[in-house]
Design a protein around this motif. Structure first.
Motif, PDB file in Angstrom:
ATOM      1  N   ARG A 166       0.680  -1.236  -0.009  1.00 33.44           N
ATOM      2  CA  ARG A 166       0.143  -0.007   0.195  1.00 33.44           C
ATOM      3  C   ARG A 166       0.686   1.264  -0.151  1.00 33.44           C
ATOM      4  O   ARG A 166       0.480   2.299  -0.818  1.00 33.44           O
ATOM      5  CB  ARG A 166      -0.816  -0.026   1.281  1.00 33.44           C
ATOM      6  CG  ARG A 166      -1.537   1.266   1.467  1.00 33.44           C
ATOM      7  CD  ARG A 166      -2.450   1.259   2.597  1.00 33.44           C
ATOM      8  NE  ARG A 166      -3.360   2.526   2.843  1.00 33.44           N
ATOM      9  CZ  ARG A 166      -3.117   3.495   3.840  1.00 33.44           C
ATOM     10  NH1 ARG A 166      -1.923   3.159   4.510  1.00 33.44           N
ATOM     11  NH2 ARG A 166      -3.699   4.400   3.931  1.00 33.44           N
ATOM     12  N   ALA A 169       2.032   1.737  -3.182  1.00 31.45           N
ATOM     13  CA  ALA A 169       1.335   2.140  -4.332  1.00 31.45           C
ATOM     14  C   ALA A 169       0.962   3.606  -4.079  1.00 31.45           C
ATOM     15  O   ALA A 169       0.853   4.335  -5.072  1.00 31.45           O
ATOM     16  CB  ALA A 169      -0.139   1.397  -4.118  1.00 31.45           C
ATOM     17  N   HIS A 185      -4.911   2.289  -4.946  1.00 32.25           N
ATOM     18  CA  HIS A 185      -4.862   1.348  -3.928  1.00 32.25           C
ATOM     19  C   HIS A 185      -6.309   1.280  -3.545  1.00 32.25           C
ATOM     20  O   HIS A 185      -6.924   2.274  -3.306  1.00 32.25           O
ATOM     21  CB  HIS A 185      -3.760   1.389  -2.883  1.00 32.25           C
ATOM     22  CG  HIS A 185      -4.218   0.465  -1.760  1.00 32.25           C
ATOM     23  ND1 HIS A 185      -4.644   0.682  -0.882  1.00 32.25           N
ATOM     24  CD2 HIS A 185      -3.843  -0.719  -1.820  1.00 32.25           C
ATOM     25  CE1 HIS A 185      -4.590  -0.270   0.245  1.00 32.25           C
ATOM     26  NE2 HIS A 185      -4.062  -1.258  -0.652  1.00 32.25           N
ATOM     27  N   GLU A 219      -6.410   6.224  -3.513  1.00 29.52           N
ATOM     28  CA  GLU A 219      -6.843   5.114  -2.634  1.00 29.52           C
ATOM     29  C   GLU A 219      -8.376   5.341  -2.285  1.00 29.52           C
ATOM     30  O   GLU A 219      -9.090   6.206  -2.280  1.00 29.52           O
ATOM     31  CB  GLU A 219      -6.155   5.039  -1.233  1.00 29.52           C
ATOM     32  CG  GLU A 219      -6.754   3.873  -0.294  1.00 29.52           C
ATOM     33  CD  GLU A 219      -5.814   3.869   0.919  1.00 29.52           C
ATOM     34  OE1 GLU A 219      -5.214   2.881   1.135  1.00 29.52           O
ATOM     35  OE2 GLU A 219      -5.739   5.062   1.731  1.00 29.52           O
TER      36      GLU A 219
END
Length: 241
Positions: A166, A169, A185, A219
């Motif tokens: 994460r 990303a 993500h 995200e």
């Protein structure tokens, strides 16, 4: 025609993502370990009118993963969207069990790094040069919400790895800003198929299409848990694909 590659493709979310993009005219490359299952999934997509192919690969085998993605690029003329969503099988979990934060060892974490971090880097390094040369592309990483937004200490060995994926990303999103390649993500706080309409794989897949088309946020934390869920009863991904 654009191409979607699903790394870690399964019969639930992976297949729904494949169908969602196929409806928009994408060719689909499915990558996972099970040759028989991949062939069935690809055949189903072809029966539904999509152009689809199966490219067996073990995500933990870097050379094999590169070879499978290269074969997909050769067949379809490049990968325009990479969706990376590794998920341990029940057999994997029996061999490499989930470990509480107080019991983590180096040995319990290294296989998870191979799956999530090494696998993710390998997949991206294979397709990113082509995306940059074309000036466009999308990369979407999928993990459980325990990668950062949620705390679940009983799966700490997995979360150390997914948390690293994460973090990379989000940094990759920032690094590639302005270069035509969008990175996102997805943190899944969902038990697929359990918890109401928002937990159905087709509903979740719609969120992936929105990410790809709107190319806005780095995200998405996707919440769709049953009312009486118990954190100790589910693994890091909160999903078996």
């Amino acid at each position: 025609m654009s191409t979607l590659a699903v790394v870690g493709a399964g019969p639930q979310l992976g297949m729904s993502i494949a169908r969602r993009f196929a409806r928009e005219g994408f060719s689909v490359a499915l990558l996972a370990r099970s040759v028989e299952q991949l062939e069935k999934l690809a055949a189903t997509l072809r029966d539904e009118g999509a152009e689809a192919g199966a490219f067996p690969a073990d995500i933990r085998d870097a050379d094999g993963l590169r070879t499978a993605l290269a074969a997909a690029e050769e067949r379809f003329g490049g990968v325009d969207v990479l969706e990376f969503s590794p998920a341990p099988s029940l057999a994997d979990l029996r061999k490499q069990p989930l470990v509480d934060a107080s019991e983590v060892t180096v040995e319990s974490v290294l296989p998870e790094f191979d799956l999530y971090v090494r696998g993710g880097i390998t997949a991206v390094r294979q397709v990113l040069p082509g995306m940059l040369s074309r000036g466009t592309g999308t990369i979407i990483f999928t993990t459980g919400a325990g990668s950062g937004p949620m705390i679940a200490p009983h799966v700490a060995n997995v979360q150390i790895a997914t948390g690293g994926l994460r973090n990379w990303a989000l940094n990759l999103h920032a690094s590639l800003a302005g270069r035509g390649v969008y990175v996102a993500h997805v943190a899944l706080a969902a038990m697929i198929g359990q918890g109401g309409p928002d937990a159905e794989p087709d509903a979740i897949a719609n969120a992936y299409w929105t990410l790809h088309t709107e190319r806005a946020e780095p995200e998405l934390v996707y919440h769709a848990m049953p009312e009486n869920w118990q954190m100790g009863a589910v693994a890091d991904k909160f999903v078996v694909d």
